[in-house]
Design an enzyme around this catalytic site. Structure first.
Site, short mmCIF file in Angstrom:
data_model
loop_
_atom_site.label_atom_id
_atom_site.label_comp_id
_atom_site.label_asym_id
_atom_site.label_seq_id
_atom_site.Cartn_x
_atom_site.Cartn_y
_atom_site.Cartn_z
CE LYS A 94 -3.73 2.16 2.73
NZ LYS A 94 -4.62 1.98 3.90
CB SER B 250 -7.84 3.58 2.72
OG SER B 250 -6.95 3.10 3.73
CB SER C 40 -8.13 0.54 5.74
OG SER C 40 -8.80 1.78 5.84
#
Length: 584
Positions: free
Chosen positions: A74, A148, A172
């Protein structure tokens, strides 16, 4: 389109080389054609250089547990030489060193394919707040992927990478797992160092892992766990951590009001999971969900997001042209919180933490749906704040209440990817992992918390009268064992009869069970052993040596031998008794 994930290919007997796996990953990138998954996809030539280096290390005899593994990261987590954009190109910087968690994985042989797209600055739960494009669900482009950590979850779901790193503040690391039919692991806060990670909230953020299975995810967690001497937020394992919940774990579920937000399909999937757990012997009971719900709401309606402003408020205050409007609006608003409001909300959160602990008293875990439903992309674009808030119904309370969580996929009535989450107290990650295997049909695997293995042969065996002495201490059953061929049992003159295990050159192998206890639990267990029982090492048939419940030789002078039996259960069955009581 609503297409289920394909059945996984059979596991090859010989794992691919790192080079072969990288080539396959890039072929898969071309096949799926999902450029919005990436903020940076590394050039194949550069990734092959890393892969060939791994293959050379393996060829030289180095043991690399993640050799042949491709990962995605990420884009709030640093990878040396790759830009960290946090989903905002003008924010980008190129770190010279990787985040601790990435460095530990690559040291173990993993190869980084690229940096994944996200809700900008990790701020959102839909996967739509990014100038790199909205990330849609792996199996239905009309549905949100969840955020996210959307890009990481979808990259795993589509088979591009084997593992992916995300972060998790309010869900997330779990919501994208549920909406893309993969496993999401959100460890106890502080177990994984956050060095080199841009947090959404320094107090409540954690690195998370996406994987196709629990074993692979747990293995990655194990490699990343432990302080690095830099992150002040890391925490040591407590000496009395519970490692297991026994054969009949007590699992709480939200009461009727707590489950009211569920869609019909989600409710069916959740109820099916509850039934499956009950069939395995779990004891399921509803509890009031109010404290958890209120704690989760505080994340969205209180001043806790002042921590997010502290991280990125100054940058967004410059009004960069590529900032997401929703993210910028929310962060600007967070900058208006007063210190006394923040202090009041922290106090309120402490009160809710006490209430939540009381609700979970007597339970080993809380089972919740991961999400109430699966929103359409169009709905999320039209109402970005409302949909994100709704998706957080069963996730946003976890970190602020200092809990651990494991999300696993299950299929609801409409056959869309869905998931349930096992939530446990801080540091009881192992219990959540073990409970989740019921949904994935995987064998239980061990998380590397501190502890000691103990072998028992008699009344402490599962189903025997004193097994609760282990389970009440949070001991974890790890499997049957057999000793080397120099041990025998005798029948002790106790009331009721108990076995004593002795070392004898004329002995034969004995069957027993291996349990794992925390250091404090082992000390308490040892204190309960009366004479003539002692703890001493035994050698197992594989040559390893482990602590076991033995007995003092002087106490066995007149004890009849049980040489014809290779296990205490065998003796019990032969004598047709209900089972001995006592220590063994």
């Amino acid at each position: 389109m609503n297409t289920l994930p394909p059945e996984p290919d059979p596991v090859p007997t010989t794992p691919p080389s790192a080079t072969q796996r990288v080539i396959a990953a890039f072929e898969r990138v071309s096949e799926v054609d999902r450029p919005e998954l990436w903020t940076t996809l590394r050039a194949i030539e550069d990734v092959l250089v890393d892969a060939k280096a791994v293959d050379e290390r393996v060829k030289a005899g180095e043991v690399l547990p993640l050799a042949g593994t491709v990962i995605a990261v990420k884009d709030v987590i640093d990878v040396a030489g790759q830009p960290t954009t946090a989903g905002c190109p003008s924010f980008a910087r190129v770190p010279e060193t990787s985040a601790t968690v990435v460095a530990r994985l690559t040291a173990a042989g993993a190869v980084v394919l690229g940096k994944t797209n996200l809700d900008q600055f990790g701020y959102g739960l839909t996967g739509t707040r990014s100038p790199y494009g909205a990330v849609t669900a792996a199996w239905d482009r009309t549905k949100v992927a969840g955020g996210s950590s959307c890009g990481s979850a979808v990259a795993v779901a589509l088979g591009i990478v084997d593992l992916a790193l995300g972060t998790d503040t309010a869900g997330s690391g779990r919501i994208p797992a549920a909406l893309n039919a993969v496993v999401g692991l959100k460890p106890t806060l502080g177990l994984l160092p956050m060095t080199g990670v841009l947090p959404t909230s320094r107090s409540y953020d954690s690195v998370s892992v996406f994987a196709t299975g629990l074993a692979a995810g747990r293995h990655a967690l194990a490699l990343m766990t432990g302080p690095d001497g830099v992150d002040p937020g890391t925490r040591p394992w407590p000496a009395d951590v519970r490692l297991g919940a026994g054969d009949h774990p007590r699992i709480a579920i939200p009461d009727k009001a707590g489950l009211a937000p569920l869609s019909a399909a989600a409710r069916l999937a959740f109820e099916d999971t509850v039934t499956r757990l009950a069939v395995t012997g779990a004891i399921i009971a509803p509890i009031a969900f109010d404290a958890f719900r209120e704690a989760g709401e505080l994340v969205y309606t209180g001043s806790l997001d002042a921590e997010s402003y502290a991280v990125i408020g100054e940058f967004l205050g410059k009004d960069p042209a590529d900032s997401d409007p929703t993210v910028a609006t929310l962060i600007h608003a967070a900058g208006g919180h007063t210190a006394h409001a923040f202090a009041a909300d922290k106090h309120r959160l402490a009160e809710l933490k006490v209430r939540a602990a009381q609700a979970l008293d007597g339970f080993d875990a809380l089972l919740v749906p991961t999400v109430p439903d699966h929103p359409d992309l169009a709905e999320a674009l039209a109402d970005p704040i409302g949909v994100s808030h709704r998706l957080a119904t069963y996730s946003s309370f976890v970190n602020v209440l200092d809990l651990a969580a494991v999300t696993v996929p299950v299929l609801p009535g409409d056959r869309r990817p869905f998931g349930v989450t096992f939530v446990t107290r801080a540091f009881e990650d192992q219990i959540a992992l073990d409970l989740a295997t019921v949904c994935t049909d995987e064998p239980m695997t061990h998380y590397p918390e501190p502890g000691e293995d103990l072998v028992v042969f008699g009344a402490h065996l599962r189903g025997q009268p004193l097994n609760s002495r282990l389970t009440e201490l949070g001991a974890r059953f790890t499997g049957p064992v057999r000793t080397a061929e120099r041990y025998r049992m005798v029948l002790l003159a106790t009331e009721p009869p108990q076995p004593g295990v002795l070392e004898d050159v004329d002995g034969s192998g004995l069957d027993g069970e291996r349990w794992r206890l925390s250091p404090a639990a082992l000390g308490r267990f040892t204190a309960t052993l009366p004479e003539p029982f002692v703890l001493a090492r035994v050698e197992l048939e594989d040559g390893s040596k482990v602590l076991a419940v033995r007995c003092e030789k002087d106490a066995t002078t007149a004890a009849p031998g049980l040489e014809r039996y290779e296990s205490w259960r065998g003796y019990v069955r032969f004598t047709s008794t209900a089972g001995p009581r006592g220590h063994g």
